[in-house]
Design a protein around this motif. Structure first.
Motif, short mmCIF file in Angstrom:
data_model
loop_
_atom_site.label_atom_id
_atom_site.label_comp_id
_atom_site.label_asym_id
_atom_site.label_seq_id
_atom_site.Cartn_x
_atom_site.Cartn_y
_atom_site.Cartn_z
N PHE A 153 -54.78 53.88 67.98
CA PHE A 153 -54.37 53.21 66.59
C PHE A 153 -53.94 51.73 67.19
CE2 PHE A 153 -53.55 57.82 66.21
CZ PHE A 153 -54.10 57.84 64.88
N LEU A 161 -51.79 49.58 64.32
CA LEU A 161 -50.41 50.27 64.17
C LEU A 161 -49.61 49.52 65.44
CD1 LEU A 161 -48.34 52.13 62.73
CD2 LEU A 161 -49.20 53.98 64.06
N LEU A 194 -46.48 57.19 67.18
CA LEU A 194 -47.75 57.25 67.37
C LEU A 194 -48.25 56.06 68.01
CD1 LEU A 194 -49.07 58.55 63.76
CD2 LEU A 194 -49.58 59.82 65.84
N ALA A 195 -47.88 55.04 67.81
CA ALA A 195 -48.36 53.79 68.34
C ALA A 195 -48.04 53.81 69.88
CB ALA A 195 -47.50 52.39 67.97
N ILE A 254 -40.01 57.89 58.94
CA ILE A 254 -41.33 57.36 58.79
C ILE A 254 -41.43 56.29 59.65
CG2 ILE A 254 -42.91 56.06 57.33
CD1 ILE A 254 -41.64 57.33 55.01
N HIS A 303 -39.20 52.48 68.45
CA HIS A 303 -38.86 53.89 68.56
C HIS A 303 -37.41 54.28 68.72
CE1 HIS A 303 -40.80 57.89 68.00
NE2 HIS A 303 -40.30 58.20 69.26
N LEU A 326 -44.49 56.93 62.87
CA LEU A 326 -45.53 55.63 63.26
C LEU A 326 -45.15 54.94 64.54
CD1 LEU A 326 -45.48 54.13 59.56
CD2 LEU A 326 -47.12 55.78 60.55
N SER A 327 -44.16 54.70 64.94
CA SER A 327 -43.79 53.91 66.22
C SER A 327 -44.22 55.18 67.26
CB SER A 327 -42.36 53.56 66.34
OG SER A 327 -41.50 54.38 66.15
#
Length: 214
Positions: A165, A168, A157-158, A150, A182, A154-155
């Motif tokens: 984002f 985020l 996407l950042a 997860i 990441h 998320l990292s």
């Protein structure tokens, strides 16, 4: 007729034997292997992306163990695997929660139990008779890798959509720190895979169970 001793009232119960039937349902096996494929593809292509702009200039990955051949190719592999991991991961978590399997398999879990089973594993005294039952170390490892994946998504996407984002990105400590997060999550995933493969080698029945369900 005399009652057998093992069945007489007050006599000690007979030792429990592993239940027969499927160990892993079909949906668990399918989502498991798709998650594994996506994670490995993301990791190998991610190493090629890292080499194009390393966080630590003194460190790079050998080209032979990366995927994509060049930056553009690695990005295509990486994004394709990212969508597979995100969608399949959501299916895996949703089915686990909806079926109650998540609670049955992974809970309860306490630090004391993890330490106890970890020490037993180091001594070679951790039993694996019934593959349906996870010991505390397994529970911790599987919950850990779920959280790690997860964080990876998320990292990622950042980094990929930093402007879209901003919250985020800031939760990760900014763009540069998101890259460090990441990379760290990827390193922990690689460590998990190494330990997981070692455990499968020690208990090969677990691989057969994940392939054929029993």
């Amino acid at each position: 007729m005399a009652t057998p001793h093992a069945l007489r009232p007050g006599s000690p119960a007979a030792p429990a034997t592993p239940k027969r039937g499927a160990i892993h349902p079909l949906w668990v096996r399918i989502t498991h292997w798709l998650n594994a494929l996506a994670a490995i593809v993301m990791m190998l292509s991610g190493w090629r992306i890292y080499d194009a702009s390393p966080i630590f200039p003194a460190f790079s990955f050998p080209t032979a163990i990366t995927l994509g051949g060049w930056l553009g190719g690695a990005l295509q592999w990486h994004f394709a695997a990212m969508w597979l991991l995100a969608v399949n991961g959501l299916v895996y978590l949703s089915l686990n929660l909806a079926s109650g399997r998540f609670v049955r398999k992974f809970l309860p879990l306490t630090p004391r139990a993890v330490l106890r089973d970890f020490v037993a594993a180091l001594r070679g005294k951790l039993a694996h008779e019934d593959l349906r039952v996870y010991n505390a170390v397994q529970k911790f490892a599987y919950l850990f890798v779920i959280v790690d994946l997860i964080v990876l998504v998320l990292s990622g996407l950042a980094i990929w959509k930093s402007v879209q984002f901003p919250l985020l990105r800031e939760l990760m400590g900014g763009y540069d720190n998101a890259r460090v997060v990441h990379f760290s999550a990827m390193s922990l995933l690689a460590a998990f895979l190494a330990v997981h493969l070692a455990m499968v080698a020690l208990v090969p029945r677990s691989l057969l169970a994940m392939l054929r369900g029993r």
